[in-house]
Scaffold this motif. Structure first.
Motif, PDB file in Angstrom:
ATOM      1  N   UNK A   1      -3.820   9.960  -0.160  1.00 52.61           N
ATOM      2  CA  UNK A   1      -4.661   8.871  -0.644  1.00 52.61           C
ATOM      3  C   UNK A   1      -3.885   7.562  -0.605  1.00 52.61           C
ATOM      4  N   UNK A   2      -4.553   6.483  -0.217  1.00 52.74           N
ATOM      5  CA  UNK A   2      -3.942   5.161  -0.236  1.00 52.74           C
ATOM      6  C   UNK A   2      -4.225   4.491  -1.583  1.00 52.74           C
ATOM      7  N   UNK A   3      -3.197   3.869  -2.147  1.00 54.27           N
ATOM      8  CA  UNK A   3      -3.372   3.199  -3.434  1.00 54.27           C
ATOM      9  C   UNK A   3      -2.389   2.037  -3.553  1.00 54.27           C
ATOM     10  N   UNK A   4      -2.636   1.164  -4.527  1.00 55.21           N
ATOM     11  CA  UNK A   4      -1.716   0.075  -4.852  1.00 55.21           C
ATOM     12  C   UNK A   4      -1.390   0.168  -6.337  1.00 55.21           C
ATOM     13  N   UNK A   5      -0.319  -0.496  -6.730  1.00 52.32           N
ATOM     14  CA  UNK A   5       0.034  -0.571  -8.144  1.00 52.32           C
ATOM     15  C   UNK A   5      -0.382  -1.934  -8.677  1.00 52.32           C
ATOM     16  N   UNK A   6      -1.135  -1.928  -9.754  1.00 52.05           N
ATOM     17  CA  UNK A   6      -1.639  -3.178 -10.312  1.00 52.05           C
ATOM     18  C   UNK A   6      -0.509  -4.032 -10.868  1.00 52.05           C
ATOM     19  N   UNK A   7      -0.592  -5.324 -10.582  1.00 49.13           N
ATOM     20  CA  UNK A   7       0.350  -6.290 -11.142  1.00 49.13           C
ATOM     21  C   UNK A   7      -0.290  -6.955 -12.355  1.00 49.13           C
TER      22      UNK A   7
ATOM     23  N   UNK B   1       0.849  -1.187   0.000  1.00 54.58           N
ATOM     24  CA  UNK B   1       0.000   0.000   0.000  1.00 54.58           C
ATOM     25  C   UNK B   1       0.886   1.239   0.000  1.00 54.58           C
ATOM     26  N   UNK B   2       0.606   2.154  -0.923  1.00 53.68           N
ATOM     27  CA  UNK B   2       1.349   3.410  -1.020  1.00 53.68           C
ATOM     28  C   UNK B   2       0.424   4.557  -0.637  1.00 53.68           C
ATOM     29  N   UNK B   3       1.022   5.709  -0.358  1.00 48.58           N
ATOM     30  CA  UNK B   3       0.216   6.869   0.004  1.00 48.58           C
ATOM     31  C   UNK B   3       0.781   8.110  -0.677  1.00 48.58           C
TER      32      UNK B   3
ATOM     33  N   UNK C   1      -6.739  -4.991 -15.304  1.00 48.78           N
ATOM     34  CA  UNK C   1      -6.168  -3.656 -15.170  1.00 48.78           C
ATOM     35  C   UNK C   1      -4.768  -3.640 -15.766  1.00 48.78           C
ATOM     36  N   UNK C   2      -4.430  -2.622 -16.547  1.00 48.99           N
ATOM     37  CA  UNK C   2      -3.063  -2.533 -17.093  1.00 48.99           C
ATOM     38  C   UNK C   2      -2.016  -2.553 -15.979  1.00 48.99           C
ATOM     39  N   UNK C   3      -0.989  -3.353 -16.179  1.00 45.34           N
ATOM     40  CA  UNK C   3       0.065  -3.466 -15.165  1.00 45.34           C
ATOM     41  C   UNK C   3       0.674  -2.096 -14.880  1.00 45.34           C
ATOM     42  N   UNK C   4       0.880  -1.809 -13.586  1.00 48.10           N
ATOM     43  CA  UNK C   4       1.480  -0.543 -13.178  1.00 48.10           C
ATOM     44  C   UNK C   4       0.488   0.562 -12.913  1.00 48.10           C
ATOM     45  N   UNK C   5      -0.788   0.363 -13.261  1.00 46.23           N
ATOM     46  CA  UNK C   5      -1.801   1.390 -12.998  1.00 46.23           C
ATOM     47  C   UNK C   5      -1.968   1.604 -11.502  1.00 46.23           C
ATOM     48  N   UNK C   6      -2.222   2.850 -11.121  1.00 46.43           N
ATOM     49  CA  UNK C   6      -2.516   3.151  -9.725  1.00 46.43           C
ATOM     50  C   UNK C   6      -3.987   2.844  -9.469  1.00 46.43           C
ATOM     51  N   UNK C   7      -4.255   2.030  -8.458  1.00 47.30           N
ATOM     52  CA  UNK C   7      -5.627   1.696  -8.100  1.00 47.30           C
ATOM     53  C   UNK C   7      -5.873   2.212  -6.688  1.00 47.30           C
ATOM     54  N   UNK C   8      -6.790   3.157  -6.582  1.00 45.56           N
ATOM     55  CA  UNK C   8      -7.024   3.835  -5.313  1.00 45.56           C
ATOM     56  C   UNK C   8      -7.996   3.060  -4.441  1.00 45.56           C
ATOM     57  N   UNK C   9      -7.704   3.051  -3.140  1.00 45.84           N
ATOM     58  CA  UNK C   9      -8.516   2.333  -2.169  1.00 45.84           C
ATOM     59  C   UNK C   9      -9.488   3.265  -1.455  1.00 45.84           C
ATOM     60  N   UNK C  10      -9.580   4.481  -1.923  1.00 43.25           N
ATOM     61  CA  UNK C  10     -10.526   5.462  -1.407  1.00 43.25           C
ATOM     62  C   UNK C  10     -10.796   6.485  -2.508  1.00 43.25           C
ATOM     63  N   UNK C  11     -11.755   7.367  -2.290  1.00 43.03           N
ATOM     64  CA  UNK C  11     -12.143   8.318  -3.328  1.00 43.03           C
ATOM     65  C   UNK C  11     -10.990   9.251  -3.683  1.00 43.03           C
TER      66      UNK C  11
END
Length: 323
Positions: free
Chosen positions: A222-228, A216-218, A259-269
């Motif tokens: 905002x908290x987000x992950x990078x899609x694998x 999890x990155x911030x 989801x395209x690899x490397x895309x940022x996927x947000x865990x909140x609005x």
């Protein structure tokens, strides 16, 4: 002498690097919803620690565990974070819950703060009196003591509390906190009863594993992950115990898809505008969705700021406003 100083400098650098690795590993396992819950209720937990002597770490860990970080049916429907039952003397509103075919009445509160106060009244009962001889920093003693005093039937209950406290560093609230309340006596309510098994439906465990595949990155708060490779919105939603519909909304996606690899996927609005950049220079192949994700901005905000339609294909080299 010079060699000795050089050796010490190298040793310090290596030690710092190892410490960084040690600190980084647990951070990869943190859930955004758990972090949000802690941030929301930490001040209340510290206040109860100072007022009533109940460790903030224990209060937060039990809240996380029993309410699934505020997402259980009882927490959502009735602000009930600790499974407190009605009992005959309860005059307030209630929530009915069918727990393995047993129709049970649970207290409905006007606010989560009222639920936390009832939790404190429950722990101030005679049954738990001996726990107050322990230091508020002794979270392991408190966790085991709760089990020994009959708080929960689950034999692994202490281990689950300790795991949450250590994983989310909840014991940091035990000391060096600004004084926000003076110690006072709280009259216990001996009629309060609870059930810790209603946090989730019977076919699910009370505490999911909080080990995550993604780090999890911030950024931009905002908290987000990078899609694998191979990730879908459903796989990420399941991993972080987020409703698929919510995750799709957070990321401006209409349906589940790969989801395209490397895309940022947000865990909140996401935000209405990017706080750190005014413009984005379009690269070849980028879509408006790509640009919105890279900059943590809602897609409809990006479209509105640039007066473009949802199906627009941005021209490479052009600039899109983010602010």
């Amino acid at each position: 002498m010079d060699n000795f100083l050089i050796f010490n400098a190298k040793f310090a650098i290596c030690a710092a690097f190892l410490l960084f690795l040690g600190l980084s590993a647990p951070a990869q396992k943190l859930s955004a919803s758990y972090l949000s819950y802690i941030d929301r209720y930490k001040d209340l937990a510290v206040r109860h620690q100072q007022e009533f002597g109940i460790p903030a770490s224990i209060t937060l860990a039990q809240g996380l565990l029993e309410s699934r970080a505020g997402r259980s049916y009882l927490a959502q429907r009735g602000n009930n974070h600790f499974g407190i039952k009605c009992h005959s003397n309860w005059q307030g509103q209630s929530v009915q819950f069918d727990d393995t075919l047993r129709h049970i009445c649970y207290r409905q509160y006007a606010s989560a703060e009222d639920s936390f106060l009832d939790h404190a009244k429950f722990l101030k009962g005679k049954r738990y009196g001996k726990l107050y001889s322990l230091k508020v920093s002794d979270y392991k003693g408190w966790a085991q003591g709760l089990k020994d005093c009959g708080y929960a039937e689950d034999p692994a209950y202490p281990q689950k509390l300790v795991a949450l406290i250590e994983q989310y560093d909840l014991n940091r609230f035990a000391s060096d906190q600004p004084v926000v309340a003076k110690r006072e006596e709280l009259k216990p309510d001996e009629n309060i009863g609870h059930n810790t098994t209603v946090a989730e439906s019977p076919e699910r465990t009370i505490l999911r594993s909080v080990d995550k595949i993604h780090s999890i990155h911030r950024k931009w708060k905002l908290h987000y992950v990078k899609a694998a490779a191979g990730d879908t919105f459903q796989s990420i939603a399941s991993e972080f115990d987020i409703e698929l519909s919510d995750l799709l909304d957070f990321n401006d996606a209409a349906t589940d898809r790969e989801i395209p690899e490397g895309s940022l996927i947000f865990l909140e609005k996401k935000l209405l505008q990017c706080p750190s950049k005014k413009w984005h220079k379009v690269r070849s192949g980028e879509t408006t969705w790509d640009i919105a994700q890279k900059n943590g901005i809602r897609l409809r905000s990006l479209l509105r700021l640039n007066h473009i339609a949802a199906d627009s294909i941005p021209e490479p080299g052009s600039k899109l406003a983010l602010h």
